[in-house]
Design a protein around this motif. Sequence first.
Motif, PDB file in Angstrom:
ATOM      1  N   ILE A 157       0.855  -1.188   0.000  1.00  0.00           N
ATOM      2  CA  ILE A 157       0.000   0.000   0.000  1.00  0.00           C
ATOM      3  C   ILE A 157       0.891   1.238   0.000  1.00  0.00           C
ATOM      4  O   ILE A 157       1.845   1.320   0.793  1.00  0.00           O
ATOM      5  CB  ILE A 157      -0.927   0.027   1.225  1.00  0.00           C
ATOM      6  N   SER A 158       0.600   2.175  -0.887  1.00  0.00           N
ATOM      7  CA  SER A 158       1.316   3.446  -0.908  1.00  0.00           C
ATOM      8  C   SER A 158       0.316   4.571  -1.107  1.00  0.00           C
ATOM      9  O   SER A 158      -0.733   4.387  -1.734  1.00  0.00           O
ATOM     10  CB  SER A 158       2.368   3.473  -2.023  1.00  0.00           C
ATOM     11  N   VAL A 159       0.642   5.735  -0.564  1.00  0.00           N
ATOM     12  CA  VAL A 159      -0.221   6.912  -0.662  1.00  0.00           C
ATOM     13  C   VAL A 159       0.530   7.994  -1.414  1.00  0.00           C
ATOM     14  O   VAL A 159       1.665   8.342  -1.047  1.00  0.00           O
ATOM     15  CB  VAL A 159      -0.638   7.416   0.736  1.00  0.00           C
ATOM     16  N   ASP A 160      -0.105   8.510  -2.486  1.00  0.00           N
ATOM     17  CA  ASP A 160       0.479   9.589  -3.289  1.00  0.00           C
ATOM     18  C   ASP A 160       1.866   9.228  -3.810  1.00  0.00           C
ATOM     19  O   ASP A 160       2.769  10.079  -3.888  1.00  0.00           O
ATOM     20  CB  ASP A 160       0.540  10.883  -2.491  1.00  0.00           C
ATOM     21  N   GLY A 161       2.064   7.968  -4.170  1.00  0.00           N
ATOM     22  CA  GLY A 161       3.334   7.553  -4.735  1.00  0.00           C
ATOM     23  C   GLY A 161       4.464   7.476  -3.741  1.00  0.00           C
ATOM     24  O   GLY A 161       5.630   7.373  -4.131  1.00  0.00           O
ATOM     25  N   GLY A 162       4.173   7.512  -2.441  1.00  0.00           N
ATOM     26  CA  GLY A 162       5.199   7.469  -1.411  1.00  0.00           C
ATOM     27  C   GLY A 162       5.699   6.065  -1.143  1.00  0.00           C
ATOM     28  O   GLY A 162       5.461   5.131  -1.910  1.00  0.00           O
ATOM     29  N   GLU A 163       6.369   5.920  -0.023  1.00  0.00           N
ATOM     30  CA  GLU A 163       6.964   4.642   0.329  1.00  0.00           C
ATOM     31  C   GLU A 163       5.876   3.592   0.563  1.00  0.00           C
ATOM     32  O   GLU A 163       4.846   3.858   1.176  1.00  0.00           O
ATOM     33  CB  GLU A 163       7.825   4.793   1.591  1.00  0.00           C
ATOM     34  N   ARG A 180      -2.629   3.509  -3.681  1.00  0.00           N
ATOM     35  CA  ARG A 180      -2.352   2.405  -4.600  1.00  0.00           C
ATOM     36  C   ARG A 180      -2.177   1.114  -3.808  1.00  0.00           C
ATOM     37  O   ARG A 180      -1.426   1.050  -2.842  1.00  0.00           O
ATOM     38  CB  ARG A 180      -1.080   2.672  -5.407  1.00  0.00           C
ATOM     39  N   PHE A 181      -2.909   0.099  -4.242  1.00  0.00           N
ATOM     40  CA  PHE A 181      -2.786  -1.241  -3.665  1.00  0.00           C
ATOM     41  C   PHE A 181      -2.172  -2.144  -4.731  1.00  0.00           C
ATOM     42  O   PHE A 181      -2.554  -2.079  -5.901  1.00  0.00           O
ATOM     43  CB  PHE A 181      -4.151  -1.793  -3.256  1.00  0.00           C
ATOM     44  N   ALA A 182      -1.234  -2.975  -4.333  1.00  0.00           N
ATOM     45  CA  ALA A 182      -0.584  -3.863  -5.298  1.00  0.00           C
ATOM     46  C   ALA A 182      -0.223  -5.181  -4.634  1.00  0.00           C
ATOM     47  O   ALA A 182       0.157  -5.221  -3.464  1.00  0.00           O
ATOM     48  CB  ALA A 182       0.660  -3.201  -5.879  1.00  0.00           C
ATOM     49  N   VAL A 183      -0.362  -6.239  -5.416  1.00  0.00           N
ATOM     50  CA  VAL A 183       0.052  -7.582  -4.992  1.00  0.00           C
ATOM     51  C   VAL A 183       1.243  -7.973  -5.866  1.00  0.00           C
ATOM     52  O   VAL A 183       1.151  -7.893  -7.102  1.00  0.00           O
ATOM     53  CB  VAL A 183      -1.098  -8.593  -5.169  1.00  0.00           C
ATOM     54  N   ARG A 221      -1.368  -7.439 -14.648  1.00  0.00           N
ATOM     55  CA  ARG A 221      -2.140  -6.241 -14.962  1.00  0.00           C
ATOM     56  C   ARG A 221      -3.314  -6.036 -14.003  1.00  0.00           C
ATOM     57  O   ARG A 221      -3.804  -4.929 -13.832  1.00  0.00           O
ATOM     58  CB  ARG A 221      -2.677  -6.314 -16.395  1.00  0.00           C
ATOM     59  N   ASN A 222      -3.791  -7.117 -13.396  1.00  0.00           N
ATOM     60  CA  ASN A 222      -4.909  -6.995 -12.453  1.00  0.00           C
ATOM     61  C   ASN A 222      -4.440  -7.184 -11.020  1.00  0.00           C
ATOM     62  O   ASN A 222      -5.225  -7.489 -10.137  1.00  0.00           O
ATOM     63  CB  ASN A 222      -6.007  -7.999 -12.790  1.00  0.00           C
ATOM     64  N   ASN A 223      -3.120  -6.994 -10.793  1.00  0.00           N
ATOM     65  CA  ASN A 223      -2.575  -7.133  -9.442  1.00  0.00           C
ATOM     66  C   ASN A 223      -2.524  -5.806  -8.696  1.00  0.00           C
ATOM     67  O   ASN A 223      -2.050  -5.759  -7.559  1.00  0.00           O
ATOM     68  CB  ASN A 223      -1.155  -7.714  -9.499  1.00  0.00           C
ATOM     69  N   ALA A 224      -2.951  -4.740  -9.325  1.00  0.00           N
ATOM     70  CA  ALA A 224      -2.875  -3.420  -8.692  1.00  0.00           C
ATOM     71  C   ALA A 224      -4.196  -2.683  -8.891  1.00  0.00           C
ATOM     72  O   ALA A 224      -4.946  -2.938  -9.835  1.00  0.00           O
ATOM     73  CB  ALA A 224      -1.724  -2.598  -9.265  1.00  0.00           C
ATOM     74  N   ALA A 225      -4.468  -1.785  -7.976  1.00  0.00           N
ATOM     75  CA  ALA A 225      -5.674  -0.953  -8.056  1.00  0.00           C
ATOM     76  C   ALA A 225      -5.358   0.400  -7.443  1.00  0.00           C
ATOM     77  O   ALA A 225      -4.552   0.501  -6.515  1.00  0.00           O
ATOM     78  CB  ALA A 225      -6.849  -1.606  -7.339  1.00  0.00           C
ATOM     79  N   VAL A 244       1.220   8.346  -9.434  1.00  0.00           N
ATOM     80  CA  VAL A 244       0.524   7.276 -10.137  1.00  0.00           C
ATOM     81  C   VAL A 244      -0.766   7.851 -10.693  1.00  0.00           C
ATOM     82  O   VAL A 244      -1.358   8.780 -10.137  1.00  0.00           O
ATOM     83  CB  VAL A 244       0.218   6.081  -9.212  1.00  0.00           C
ATOM     84  N   ILE A 245      -1.207   7.293 -11.818  1.00  0.00           N
ATOM     85  CA  ILE A 245      -2.456   7.729 -12.426  1.00  0.00           C
ATOM     86  C   ILE A 245      -3.099   6.516 -13.090  1.00  0.00           C
ATOM     87  O   ILE A 245      -2.421   5.699 -13.721  1.00  0.00           O
ATOM     88  CB  ILE A 245      -2.216   8.860 -13.459  1.00  0.00           C
TER      89      ILE A 245
END
Length: 692
Positions: free
Chosen positions: A219-225, A252-255, A265-269, A593-594
Motif C-alpha cells: 500500500i502506498s499513498v500519493d506515490g510514497g513509500e 495504490r494497492f498492489a500484490v 495487470r490486475n494485481n494493482a488498483a 501514479v495515475i
Amino acid sequence: MIGSGTGSVIFDPLLPWAFVAGLGMALAAFLALALWRGLSGWWLRAMAAAVVLAALANPSFQREEREALSDIVIAVIDESASQKLADRPAQTAAAVEALEAAVARLPNTELRVFRLGDGEGNEGTLLMSRLAEALAEEPRARLAGAVLVTDGQLHDIDRAPSLPAPLHVLLTGREGDWDRRLIVKNAPAFAILGETVTLTLRIEDQGAAPPADRAELNISVDGGEEMTFVVPVGEDLELPLELPHGGINVIRFAVPPAEGELTDRNNAAVVQINGVRDRLRVLLVSGEPHMGERVWRNLLKSDSAVDLVHFTILRPPEKQDGVPVNELSLIAFPTRELFLEKIDEFDLIVFDRYKLRGILPALYLDNVRRYVEAGGAVLVAAGPDFASAASLYRSPLGEAMPGVPTGRVIEQGFRPAITELGRRHPVTSGLEDFAPQGEGGESPAWGRWFRQVEVEPVSGNTVMAGIEGRPLLILDRVGEGRIALMASDHTWLWSRGFEGGGPQLELLRRLAHWMMKEPELEEEALQATAEGATVTIVRRTLGEGAREVTVTAPDGSKVTLTLEEVAPGRLEAVWQAPEMGLYRLTDGELDAVIAVGPAAPREFEATIAEPSALAPLVEATRGGVARLEEGMPDLRQVRAGRAAAGRGWLGITPRGAYVTADVTLLPLVSPWIFLMLAGLLTVGAWLREGRR
C-alpha cells in the motif's frame, strides 16, 4: 459454375385471376342449370368449360439455368487484450492458418475473416457485436458455419445474433493457466480527515492456481513509500484507513506478481479519495486590542468550516490598577489547558501582535515549537513589539522562526509586492489577478500598508516583499510542520478596502491550506489527471528550467516526456495514453501514479480461458468447442439438422445457394389446341342433346 437446368409448370393467366374465377363461377352456374333441366350433354359442356378456363390460365413450362454459389464460413478472431497473454497470440495465428487451409480443401467453400480488438473505453470484448456485424455483411442463405477463435471471455453475450448454421469455438489458453487478481470491492469517494474510513479488498486466485493461504499486499499513498502486509487469499479484507491530508489522496494497492500467473495487470488498483476537513480548529491569540484584531476575527469567523478560539490579552499581569481580581468581568487566560493539554487539537495557531509579558511561560512556548515540529502550523502576524526585547522571537519559539528581527520598525506607505520566488510559489502565485495592474503593469494596484518590521530571513521562502524589497511574508517548513511570518500588522487595511484593498481573504485561505499540507498548495509536486485517454501531467516547482518525466505503462514500456512551463513554477505536458491501466510517473525526485480508466481494465477481470459463456449459444446451433492446446480439429461437411461436432472434428452445413442465370418460358399447350378442344366438346354436346 453453371448447373443443369431445372423445369417447372407455372400459370401465367391471360386475364386477371379475378376474372377467371368469376368466369368459372358463371360456367358452374350454367352447368348446374343443365343438370337441373336434365340435359344429357352436361358432362361435355363441363369439359368444354374446363378447357376454356385452362386456356385462360395459360399453363407454361419454365426452365431455369442456375449458377451455384459457394458456401461461406465466417471466422471472428478475438485480438483483445486478454488474447495477448502467454502464448495465446501464437495459438491464434496457428489456428487461423489451419482454418484457412481446412476451408480451402472443402469444395465450393470460402472463408471470411473478421478481427476484433478491445472495445472503446472499458467496454471489454464485444465478440457478439462483431459476429453480428460479420453476419450483416454476408448473405445468410450462403452461411455454412461460423468459427470464433477466442479465450471465451466476452462482455456482450446478450447481443448474440441468431444463426442459420453451426457456431464453433476454437478456445485458446491452457488448462493449467491461473491468475491472481486484486479487487477493490468498496471505496468511498470522500472521507473526513481525522476519521477512519473502511475499504474492502479481496485477493482472488482464478484457474488452476497452486494452493496459497496468504499473499503480500503493498500500500502506498500519493506515490510514497510502500507499506507491506501479509493478508489472506480468497477472503474479504476490511482495511481501516485515515487520510493523511485534505484534497485528493491517491492510494495504490498492489500484490507482487506470483510465479506462473498469467498477468500482473490486475494485481494493482488505485483509489482516489477526496479528504475533507470537517472543521478547521484555529487558536487566535491577540497580544493587545488593535485595529486589525477584529478583522482577523471576522475573517476566520466568516468561514463556517472554521472553529475559532480567540483570546485577547486585555489586562496583562504587570498592570496595577488596584481593581480586585474577583471584581473583573474578564476571564483568565487558560494557558495550561490551551498550550499543554489541548494544543494538539488545533490545526492552526495564530499569534497576532503577541509579545512576551510573562503570561505564557517559556515552557509553554517551547511546547508550541514542538507542536510545529510534530506537524502543527503557526502563523505569526508581527507588530512593532516583534522588534523589541519582548519579541516572540526571544522565546523558545524563535528557534522555529524563519526571520530574525533587526530591531527596526519602518513606518511609511508601501505596496506589498510578490517576489520572483513568490510568483512560483502556489501560496502567492497569481495573487495579482485579484487586483487591476498598477501604472505600467509592473505591480498590482493593491492598497498601501504603512508599517513593516524589518527582518532578516534565515530560512524558508520569501514570497512577498515590502519597503525596498525587504521580506514581508516568509514561509518555512520546520520538522513535519510549517510556520509563516508576516512582518506587518497592517493586513487589515486590505479588508477595510483602503485604496482599493487587496486579497487578504484569498491570501489567508491559501496560507491556511498550505499549512494544512493541501496537495494543491505544495511547492514541489508531481500530479497527473486523466480525462478519457488524455493525461495531463503537472509539475510544480520553485526551481527553474525544463523537466522530464518518465512514464511507465501497464505493460512495462517507458516513455520520456518533456514538460513545458505554462506559468511561473508550473510545467505541464499533455499525453495520449495508448491503453487503459495504471501508469507510474517519476522525474527522479517525485513519483506519482495515475489510472487511465480502471487500474485493472475489464479485459483483465477474468483472464482464464473457458467457454461457459458461449456454451448455450454453441449448443443451440449444434456446434462444438475445441481447445487449441489439444490440436486443431478437422473440418468436414454435414447435412443440416445433424450434429455438427464430434471428437476431433467440426462440421459445416452446405447451403446449396444459387443465382438464376437464365429463364426459358414455353406455353404448355398451343392456344389453337385449346380452341379446337373447346369447339369439339361444345359441338359434341349439341349433337348428343339434339338426337335425344
